[in-house]
Design a protein around this motif. Sequence first.
Motif, short mmCIF file in Angstrom:
data_model
loop_
_atom_site.label_atom_id
_atom_site.label_comp_id
_atom_site.label_asym_id
_atom_site.label_seq_id
_atom_site.Cartn_x
_atom_site.Cartn_y
_atom_site.Cartn_z
N MET A 109 0.84 -1.20 0.00
CA MET A 109 0.00 0.00 0.00
C MET A 109 0.87 1.25 0.00
SD MET A 109 -2.86 -1.34 2.72
CE MET A 109 -3.81 0.15 2.75
N ALA A 110 1.98 1.20 0.74
CA ALA A 110 2.90 2.33 0.78
C ALA A 110 3.54 2.56 -0.59
CB ALA A 110 3.97 2.11 1.85
N LYS A 111 3.90 1.48 -1.30
CA LYS A 111 4.48 1.59 -2.64
C LYS A 111 3.49 2.25 -3.60
CE LYS A 111 7.71 -2.32 -2.51
NZ LYS A 111 8.04 -3.66 -3.05
N ARG A 112 2.24 1.84 -3.51
CA ARG A 112 1.21 2.41 -4.38
C ARG A 112 1.00 3.89 -4.07
NH1 ARG A 112 -0.54 2.73 -9.29
NH2 ARG A 112 -2.74 3.31 -9.47
N ALA A 113 1.00 4.22 -2.80
CA ALA A 113 0.85 5.62 -2.41
C ALA A 113 2.00 6.46 -2.96
CB ALA A 113 0.80 5.73 -0.88
N GLN A 114 3.21 5.91 -2.94
CA GLN A 114 4.36 6.62 -3.48
C GLN A 114 4.21 6.85 -4.98
OE1 GLN A 114 6.91 7.95 -1.83
NE2 GLN A 114 7.81 8.72 -3.71
N ALA A 115 3.69 5.85 -5.70
CA ALA A 115 3.50 5.97 -7.15
C ALA A 115 2.49 7.06 -7.50
CB ALA A 115 3.06 4.63 -7.72
N LYS A 116 1.50 7.26 -6.64
CA LYS A 116 0.45 8.24 -6.92
C LYS A 116 0.78 9.64 -6.40
CE LYS A 116 -3.74 6.80 -5.96
NZ LYS A 116 -4.83 6.19 -5.15
N LYS A 117 1.95 9.79 -5.84
CA LYS A 117 2.31 11.04 -5.18
C LYS A 117 2.20 12.25 -6.10
CE LYS A 117 6.17 13.08 -2.57
NZ LYS A 117 7.52 12.82 -2.03
N ASP A 118 2.78 12.17 -7.30
CA ASP A 118 2.77 13.32 -8.22
C ASP A 118 1.35 13.66 -8.67
OD1 ASP A 118 5.50 13.50 -8.01
OD2 ASP A 118 5.93 12.50 -9.91
N LEU A 119 0.55 12.62 -8.93
CA LEU A 119 -0.83 12.84 -9.36
C LEU A 119 -1.64 13.51 -8.25
CD1 LEU A 119 -2.65 12.26 -11.85
CD2 LEU A 119 -3.39 10.18 -10.67
N ASN A 120 -1.44 13.04 -7.01
CA ASN A 120 -2.15 13.63 -5.89
C ASN A 120 -1.71 15.08 -5.65
OD1 ASN A 120 -3.57 11.29 -5.41
ND2 ASN A 120 -2.13 10.51 -3.89
N THR A 121 -0.43 15.34 -5.86
CA THR A 121 0.08 16.71 -5.71
C THR A 121 -0.59 17.64 -6.72
OG1 THR A 121 2.21 15.93 -4.87
CG2 THR A 121 2.14 18.17 -5.80
#
Length: 368
Positions: A111-123
């Motif tokens: 889950m942490a890896k997925r959150a990291q992958a979505k970081k730029d999109l969420n920003t």
Amino acid sequence: MKSCAIEKFAKVLVDYSMDIQKGDNLCIQTHIPSLLLVQEVYKQALQKGANLTVNVMVEELNELYYLHASDEQLAYISPLKVLEVGHFDAFLVILGNENIKSMAGVDSERMAKRAQAKKDLNTKFMQRMCDSDLKLCITQFPNNALAQGAGMSLRGYEDFLAKACFLNEENPTELWRNYSKEQAKICAFLMGKKNFRIVSEGTDLRFCAEGRTWVNCDGRINFPDGEVFTGPVEDSVNGTIRFSFPGVYHGKEVEDIQLKFEEGKVVHADAKRGKEILESMLNTDEGARRAGEFAIATNYNIQTFTKNILFDEKIGGTVHLALGSSIPVSGGVNKSAIHWDMVCDMRNGQIYADDELIYENGKFIIDF
């Protein structure tokens, strides 16, 4: 939920929370149990002249994804998601999982890896909100799973939600407008203060909010709502905080979380249960060990902990602190793939602002 209550619910969302206008491109994201509310929102938004897209999320697919996706697949961002973030004027998220424990068997590190992958999109998403280029509202529709998770009957949960949202009042939209005005006074007062101290059982936490903005959460982004928040100066957080209620992250519970901060960073973390989940989230990235948000909850129509952060972070008489990403509108600059809110009971606590006692036993004690 009765049809008249659903109609009133949808009206507040469309007219007040989202302020839907003719030509708005509105995306509704939802779960199958929430379709009764979706239909009413859909109808009312069409009558306003909006263009609508509806995405129905299937939670079983989400679980399968985390159980079977490779690291490459966890890092993949769909071009459709990128298009959505850049194209839509408004997002309405109507939560309503059929199984609140559907993610219980998922590895926290994945889950942490997925959150990291979505970081730029969420920003990018949060920046559009900060620029007032995007309207967002997150709400909840009652179902049996949510009622069971809260320890209530379905009827009891429907009553709880209606009270939290002011839907049992004749004109909830007008009440939320008045609520917004009162909270604006709180924010104006707090904006004049620099240094804050939070004292409660197991808690003695200090931070600086100089140069930061206190934000009025008044039913427009979350519904229900009821908080004022800021982004602490990143290296100013010092001391300890003990969270009175379990921290819940994607259905995983961490009980009796205790954090020690030094110069803005968590240097020690403990929990009575679920410590491995806590450690995994703290290790997501550098920013996960810093506080991205501090908030004071103000919705005294919510007094019951339900293991649902949409309601729990609004419990009148509590505060919450979020580990991870700051919300740009607050002036916070911390970057992280996570934003995890945790709730601390202040009904036997105090808040000091520039050494002045301003809040005691769950309520502000000054006139605004």
